[in-house]
Design a protein around this motif. Structure first.
Motif, short mmCIF file in Angstrom:
data_model
loop_
_atom_site.label_atom_id
_atom_site.label_comp_id
_atom_site.label_asym_id
_atom_site.label_seq_id
_atom_site.Cartn_x
_atom_site.Cartn_y
_atom_site.Cartn_z
N SER A 365 14.10 -17.20 11.61
CA SER A 365 14.47 -16.57 12.70
C SER A 365 14.15 -15.06 13.23
N PRO A 366 13.36 -15.11 14.66
CA PRO A 366 13.02 -13.52 13.81
C PRO A 366 14.12 -12.73 14.65
N LEU A 367 15.31 -12.73 14.58
CA LEU A 367 16.22 -11.68 14.77
C LEU A 367 17.21 -11.74 13.35
N ASP A 368 17.24 -12.78 12.50
CA ASP A 368 17.66 -13.44 11.64
C ASP A 368 16.79 -12.71 9.99
N ASN A 369 16.06 -13.61 9.87
CA ASN A 369 15.30 -13.20 8.71
C ASN A 369 14.19 -14.21 8.87
N PRO A 370 12.82 -13.87 9.62
CA PRO A 370 11.74 -13.87 10.26
C PRO A 370 10.85 -14.88 8.92
N SER A 371 10.36 -15.74 9.45
CA SER A 371 9.51 -16.64 8.30
C SER A 371 8.45 -15.42 8.01
N PRO A 372 7.94 -15.12 6.85
CA PRO A 372 7.12 -14.39 6.38
C PRO A 372 5.21 -15.16 6.73
N ALA A 373 5.34 -16.23 6.40
CA ALA A 373 3.81 -16.91 6.72
C ALA A 373 5.29 -18.50 7.94
N PRO A 374 4.85 -18.91 8.95
CA PRO A 374 5.79 -20.08 9.21
C PRO A 374 4.29 -21.10 9.24
N LEU A 375 4.94 -21.89 8.92
CA LEU A 375 4.12 -23.24 9.41
C LEU A 375 3.65 -23.72 10.41
N PHE A 376 4.95 -23.33 11.45
CA PHE A 376 4.68 -24.04 12.68
C PHE A 376 5.67 -22.83 13.46
N PRO A 377 5.74 -22.81 14.58
CA PRO A 377 6.02 -22.25 15.52
C PRO A 377 7.38 -22.12 15.72
N MET A 378 8.06 -21.80 16.14
CA MET A 378 9.67 -22.27 17.57
C MET A 378 9.25 -23.21 18.56
N GLU A 388 -4.19 -28.90 22.31
CA GLU A 388 -5.50 -28.84 21.54
C GLU A 388 -5.34 -27.52 20.97
N GLU A 389 -5.47 -26.82 21.28
CA GLU A 389 -4.27 -25.40 21.18
C GLU A 389 -3.75 -25.20 19.33
N ASN A 390 -2.79 -26.61 18.77
CA ASN A 390 -2.47 -26.54 18.28
C ASN A 390 -3.09 -27.87 16.77
N GLN A 391 -4.25 -27.30 17.11
CA GLN A 391 -4.86 -28.58 16.37
C GLN A 391 -4.18 -28.09 14.50
N ASP A 392 -4.15 -26.99 14.18
CA ASP A 392 -3.96 -26.73 12.90
C ASP A 392 -2.77 -27.06 12.71
N SER A 393 -1.64 -26.49 13.88
CA SER A 393 -0.31 -27.44 12.84
C SER A 393 -0.17 -29.13 13.17
N ALA A 394 -1.00 -29.58 14.22
CA ALA A 394 -1.27 -31.08 14.00
C ALA A 394 -1.21 -31.79 12.70
N ASP A 395 -2.73 -31.07 11.87
CA ASP A 395 -3.36 -31.64 11.03
C ASP A 395 -2.52 -30.86 9.69
N LEU A 396 -1.76 -30.11 10.00
CA LEU A 396 -0.81 -29.86 8.53
C LEU A 396 0.50 -30.69 8.86
N SER A 397 0.92 -31.43 10.56
CA SER A 397 1.77 -32.19 10.38
C SER A 397 1.73 -33.34 9.47
N LYS A 398 0.41 -34.58 10.23
CA LYS A 398 0.06 -35.78 9.69
C LYS A 398 0.00 -35.74 7.95
N LEU A 399 -0.13 -34.19 7.52
CA LEU A 399 -0.68 -34.39 6.19
C LEU A 399 0.95 -34.09 5.51
N LEU A 400 1.47 -33.22 5.99
CA LEU A 400 2.80 -34.23 5.08
C LEU A 400 3.56 -34.69 5.45
N GLY A 401 3.57 -35.76 6.68
CA GLY A 401 4.06 -36.34 6.63
C GLY A 401 3.97 -38.13 6.02
N GLY A 402 2.19 -37.45 5.59
CA GLY A 402 1.30 -38.32 4.41
C GLY A 402 2.17 -38.76 3.76
N VAL A 403 2.01 -37.13 3.44
CA VAL A 403 2.70 -37.02 1.25
C VAL A 403 3.76 -37.62 0.99
#
Length: 447
Positions: A365-378, A388-403
């Motif tokens: 939470s940006p007001l309570d306790n923001p993450s120092p290294a957010p994997l995905f935006p709110m 297209e601009e979220n390709q990195d997040s999409a790739d990470l989501s697929k990777l985690l989902g696969g694991v």
């Protein structure tokens, strides 16, 4: 939908306390007589080197006490049927606590005929300033580095003792009720997510958070106030994660201030009790308009703490003085265990499934306790991951989902994904477990 569901949950919570309260037809100008009693007891727990619960910061460990934490119990009923409502200065309240408290109550021959699993309701204020390690579930105990038995026992004993005191203090009396709005305290920390609701849903409400403030006033037959119990939706996290002193935060401090006004003696068996209970606080932060929560414990340096504490305290004082309606009718209760993986929601025509924490959780939470290294935006959704601009997040989501689907195959099935709809699951807490066929990270069958 989110606000509607949280209001529904609050109505159900009140129904477990006082069924007449959920309908204004049960309000009256003249009181009904009940047996009423209140009790309070310390549940502070270890004050040194114990991980604190709320912000999930492993480095935040207890190093002293700002305010003591307490369990506040309220009983209402008659000679045959009664209800118990407890609000405790805790981050959360778990099934294991309830089971052990009820076990102790049932072991007392004086209490056993009146109180059981069905008519005891335990709730937490959700303070982020108390020690943790008492849940028995991995997700909640992970940053605490495990289960802390002395803390667990302090909580169970304190809640039990507060119920025992409330029982011993039972006497004829009545319950007054007051309702109002409390504006200017709290705001939504998830406006992006709330904005994803359909306009037909958003237009049903005047704001994106619930401003209602409801208070009960317990009064003896001879007119002596013995307690108040109110509900308002706001997080007790005005004091940020750098703080290491145990504190009840805004709700705990408001309760202390009210009790101080009423001359509460915390060592006495029979004394005035002020419960500032939690309502449907969801994404309601007290820090809206004040910036990120600071570690300061005083009103002069922590404007969020001053605003949330004094706002609730002053509204409680106002309703204490002005309430002129009474709860009328008989008191009853309902209790049921629900498997949240298999609940059919008739109004939506869908069935729930095992829990999962969404991708946006990683941003904090940006007001309570923001993450120092957010994997995905709110506000991350399944659809947004196709941009297209979220390709990195999409790739990470697929990777985690696969694991996850390799370790816990259910998470890779269409039924699980479709059930969570537009929420990309980051951690499948209702499926994931760390040992073969072990307990899941979070509970799935709820009271």
């Amino acid at each position: 939908m989110r606000l509607a569901l949280t209001r529904l949950c609050f109505a159900i919570l009140l129904a477990t306390l006082l069924l007449p309260l959920v309908s204004r037809s049960a309000y009256a100008d003249e009181p009904s007589e009940y047996l009423v009693g209140t009790g309070i007891y310390d549940i502070t727990g270890p004050a040194a080197e114990i991980g604190m619960m709320g912000f999930a910061e492993a480095k935040q460990t207890t190093a002293g006490i700002h305010t003591r934490l307490r369990s506040r119990a309220f009983i209402a009923g008659d000679s045959a049927k009664r209800i118990v409502f407890v609000t405790a200065d805790l981050g959360m309240l778990f099934q294991m606590i309830k089971l052990k408290v009820v076990e102790r109550v049932q072991a007392n021959p004086e209490l056993a005929p009146f109180y059981n699993m069905k008519n005891i309701t335990l709730t937490a204020t959700h303070t982020h300033g108390g020690p943790g390690g008492y849940s028995g579930y991995f997700l909640y105990d992970a940053t605490i580095k495990g289960f802390i038995k002395p803390h667990f026992e302090a909580i169970v004993n304190g809640i039990y003792q507060s119920i025992l005191r409330a029982h011993n203090n039972l006497q004829p009396g009545h319950i007054q009720v007051g309702e109002s709005q409390l504006d200017g305290v709290g705001g939504s920390r998830a406006k992006e997510a709330y904005g994803n609701n359909p306009e037909s849903e958003i237009s049903r409400y005047d704001a994106d958070t619930d401003k209602s403030f409801t208070q009960l006033k317990f009064v003896t037959k001879d007119g002596r106030p013995i307690g108040i119990l109110n509900w308002f939706a706001v997080h007790p996290d005005s004091i940020g994660p750098i703080n290491q002193l145990i504190t009840g935060d805004n709700k705990g401090i408001a309760a202390y201030m009210f009790e101080r006004d009423m001359g509460t003696n915390y060592f006495a068996e029979n004394t005035f009790v002020a419960g500032f209970a939690q309502a449907n606080e969801g994404d309601v932060t007290p820090n809206y308009g004040f910036g990120q929560a600071p570690p300061d414990l005083d009103f002069a340096h922590n404007k969020s703490l001053a605003n949330a504490t004094l706002g609730q305290y002053n509204k409680a004082k106002e309703l204490f003085a002005s309430s002129n309606e009474y709860i009328a009718g008989t008191i009853d209760y309902r209790h049921e265990w629900i498997d949240m993986r298999e609940l059919y929601v008739e109004s939506a025509g869908v069935k729930t499934c095992a829990a999962g924490m969404g991708a946006s959780f990683s941003s904090g939470s940006p007001l309570d306790n923001p993450s120092p290294a957010p994997l995905f935006p709110m506000g991350t959704t399944v659809n947004s991951l196709t941009w297209e601009e979220n390709q990195d997040s999409a790739d990470l989501s697929k990777l985690l989902g696969g694991v996850f689907s390799v370790v816990w195959p259910t998470t890779g099935k269409d039924a699980y994904k479709n059930c969570h709809g537009q929420k990309p699951v980051l951690i499948p807490t209702g499926i994931a477990h760390l040992n073969f066929n072990g307990t899941t990270m979070t509970p799935q069958i709820m009271p």
